[in-house]
Design an enzyme around this catalytic site. Structure first.
Site, PDB file in Angstrom:
ATOM      1  CG  ASP A 158      -1.688  -0.725   0.980  1.00 12.21           C
ATOM      2  OD1 ASP A 158      -2.229  -2.021   0.051  1.00 12.21           O
ATOM      3  OD2 ASP A 158      -2.782  -0.758   2.240  1.00 12.21           O
ATOM      4  CE  LYS A 188      -5.478   2.052   2.808  1.00  9.50           C
ATOM      5  NZ  LYS A 188      -3.861   1.308   3.659  1.00  9.50           N
ATOM      6  CE  LYS A 211      -6.655  -1.607   2.950  1.00 12.66           C
ATOM      7  NZ  LYS A 211      -4.804  -2.247   3.236  1.00 12.66           N
TER       8      LYS A 211
END
EC number: 4.1.2.4
Length: 223
Positions: free
Chosen positions: A92, A154, A183
């Site tokens: 990430d 995300k 996400k």
């Protein structure tokens, strides 16, 4: 969605800067107990978490360029390589917010694509820090992430204000389409929050309060 099903799409996280080794051990024990499939810990703890969780088939992920995003691409690439060598199976990364705000879109896209390249097929998610972006910047960021070859957009780190909202998740889903990952992270604290976010279009959730989510409690934990 049943709570056990929900546990399988939650990335359980422990990213506080003061986290010690005993905290990580307890966190990993909880991960096993509650059936989470992926965890995120700071890069320093990736080897230890991998040692504890890999026998149980649980993935360890690492945040890259966390939590400000301002590291150079070369630094992010090196951090990614080391994390993977230490056992990380998901990445990430935080988008270069300064470059995005400066409308240096080629820089933003290159930054992401270089991390994707060295991830060699592992799932890569790119954090846009939605609370710091305008409506148009969110759209631009999501498009750049898709073009750069990542797997997910995300919402947030949870450390820089803002977080996942139903409105933002709907927006991101509308931009990236049905076949790209979204996400939601930051601010998802209850089972009801999680269901609303999933209904809005999220297919992964990041939460430090994951246990409260799957047990129906409440959590004030930071992501």
């Amino acid at each position: 969605m049943q709570k056990q099903e929900l546990a399988e799409i939650i990335d359980y996280t422990l990213l506080k800067p003061t986290t010690n080794k005993e905290d990580i051990k307890t966190f990993c024990e909880e991960t096993i107990e509650y059936g989470f499939k992926t965890v995120f810990v700071n890069p320093y703890y990736v080897p230890y978490a991998y040692e504890l969780l890999s026998p149980h088939g649980i993935k360890v992920g690492a945040p890259i360029g966390f939590s400000l995003g301002g590291a150079t691409t070369k630094t992010k690439v090196a951090e990614t390589k080391e994390a993977i060598n230490n056992g990380a199976e998901e990445i990430d990364m935080l988008i270069n917010l300064g470059a995005l705000k400066s409308q240096e879109y080629d820089v933003v896209k290159h930054d992401i694509s270089e991390v994707v390249k060295v991830s060699e097929g592992l799932t890569t998610k790119v954090i846009i820090e939605n609370g710091l972006l305008s409506h148009d910047e969110k759209i631009t960021a999501a498009k750049l992430i898709v073009e750069a070859g990542a797997d997910f957009v995300k919402t947030a780190t949870g450390f820089n204000g803002g977080g996942a909202t139903v409105e933002d998740v709907k927006l991101l889903r509308s931009v990236v389409g049905e076949d790209f990952g979204v996400k939601a992270a930051g601010g998802v604290r209850t089972y009801e929050d999680a269901l609303a976010i999933i209904e809005a279009g999220a297919d992964r959730i990041g939460a430090s309060g994951a246990i409260a989510i799957v047990t129906g409690g409440k959590s004030n934990a930071a992501y």
